[in-house]
Design a protein around this motif. Structure first.
Motif: not given
Length: 472
Positions: A404-408
């Motif tokens: 899973g991943w999250t970008t900002y």
């Protein structure tokens, strides 16, 4: 203070009451309708096509194909018919039988006239005007079936020559059908053997849509070798979404003689954006493209790798198709009923920024974001136009696989995201967060995945923000 209504005011009030009571165009009660770039069934529920093409006109004996296609999860079948100009005509009785087979199996029928394929380049092909005459000749089979049947006027109506006539010819065919009493939702294919590499359909879609007095036309792009990158697919479909014009992928495959289409992006983008797709084709292909058969010899128990992919794979038919509510009797809540159809403003369609003779390519990323835990991300502006742009963010796993991943990122020039695909995007002011969706959560060590969005910008500058990424 109460005042007595004039006769004119009372009439206006009556008309407005009728509009708000139904909440959708008058023609929608009889069948499918289009509103705000979406397709709605006769109950007012949004309908997204998920299905395949079936070559009925060449294989009329395989009537069990309708049941087999339904059993594998499809909600729609696009049926190949012939006008009699090139292949033997499917007459009124046969068209009525095809519709009956669709209805028995709770499938929406998209009926297409195949004899127009490659007109202007293929000397054996016929015109859209002739195709319109064919539909009028079988009109008695179509009338009263508007809840179940969409009429695809002509398959791939121009090749790669003389396709400049597409706009007028398509608009005139629509007008001819409406004048002849055809009330079904209409589907129109692009030129260039359906792939519209010249952007003729894309750039003239609003003109054609407005030519339909019922404002009940959907556009159909065929995606083969021209659409071999994610950027080409998302740019083309995204422009229709931005313009508020309805689009479906009426044909596509996992491979083709003119190149290798990116079927994964076609299916994932379509699912993320509520766009219909219809793969080519169930069985019976020849001429060197036999690999496009989904079922070997029309046998549903012998699916090919392409058949397994489109029916049972990620974003495939089985996982995403929803049966039309006209077969289940489901009615919409008050908030789901479409607004009265209005013609989209021509100014909402972004102008092309790429040469029509060459499919658009990905520009290299020009922003290198700081390294972050578990993954990195890069930001690319794929296309831009007055007041808007399309961007893509590439997420790359580090030395370990991602689950899973999250970008900002933070916009510096007032940019605002209006739609996205392949990620769940949220924001607080100018600060944005994008998280993976189910189908792209897992990324192998050193591998990458992408997501994209359409955004607006109103300042003189559209600076690329730095994007950070964390594993989750």
């Amino acid at each position: 203070m109460r005042k007595k209504l004039s006769v004119a005011a009372a009439a206006l009030l009556t008309a407005l009451t009728a509009v708000f009571a139904f909440g959708q165009p008058a023609h929608a009660a009889a069948g499918f309708s289009v509103a705000n770039g979406k397709l709605y069934d006769a109950n007012g529920n949004e309908f997204v096509m998920r299905g395949v093409n079936h070559a009925h006109t060449w294989y009329p004996q395989y009537t069990n194909s309708f049941a087999n296609i339904k059993a594998l999860g499809a909600n729609t079948v696009r049926v190949v018919l012939a006008t009699g100009d090139r292949w033997a005509k499917n007459d009124t009785a046969d068209v009525a039988n095809v519709i009956s087979l669709c209805r028995q199996n709770k499938l929406i029928c998209v009926l297409e006239a195949h004899d127009t394929t490659g007109y202007g380049e293929d000397g054996a092909a016929t015109t859209l005007d002739r195709a319109a005459s064919y539909w009028l000749s079988v009109a008695s089979a179509l009338q009263g079936q508007e809840k179940y049947v969409i009429v695809n006027i002509g398959n791939e109506p121009f090749g790669n020559q003389n396709y400049g006539a597409w706009t007028n010819d398509t608009a005139n065919a629509i007008k001819k059908l409406r004048a002849g009493g055809i009330a079904n939702t209409l589907l129109v294919d692009g030129p260039n053997w359906g792939q519209d590499w010249s952007f003729t359909m894309r750039d003239n879609a609003s003109t054609v849509f407005n030519a339909d007095p019922a404002r009940n036309t959907v556009f159909d792009i065929h995606m083969y070798g021209v659409f071999d990158t994610a950027a080409e697919i998302t740019d083309y479909l995204g422009r229709f979404r931005s313009a508020g014009l309805p689009i479906v992928v009426g044909e596509f495959g996992f491979n083709h003689s003119d190149g290798n289409p990116d079927e994964d992006t076609i299916m994932s983008y379509a699912q993320a954006n509520g766009i219909g797709y219809l793969g080519w084709s169930w069985s019976g292909n020849g001429g060197g493209v036999e690999y496009l058969d989904m079922a070997t010899s029309f046998d549903p128990n012998r699916l090919t790798s392409w058949g397994q992919r489109i029916f049972n794979g990620a974003n495939g038919i089985k996982a995403t198709a929803k049966e039309a509510s006209v077969y289940s009797g489901v009615t919409p809540s008050p908030t789901t009923s479409p607004s009265p159809t209005t013609s989209p403003s021509p100014t909402t369609s972004p102008s092309p920024t790429t040469s029509p003779s060459q499919p658009p390519t990905d520009p290299p990323p020009t922003t290198t974001p700081p390294t972050s835990t578990g993954c990195t991300a890069s930001y690319t502006i794929v296309n831009s136009w007055q007041d808007g742009f399309q961007a893509e963010i590439k997420v790359t796993a580090g030395s370990s696989a991602l689950k899973g991943w999250t970008t900002y990122w933070t916009f510096a020039n007032g940019q605002t995201v209006s739609q996205s695909w392949s990620a769940t995007i949220s924001h607080s002011g100018s600060s944005y967060t994008a998280r993976n969706v189910d189908y792209n959560a897992t990324v192998g060590a050193g591998a990458s995945t992408t997501f994209g969005f359409i955004a607006s910008w109103n300042n003189a500058t559209n600076a690329k923000p730095a994007v950070s990424c964390t594993a989750s």
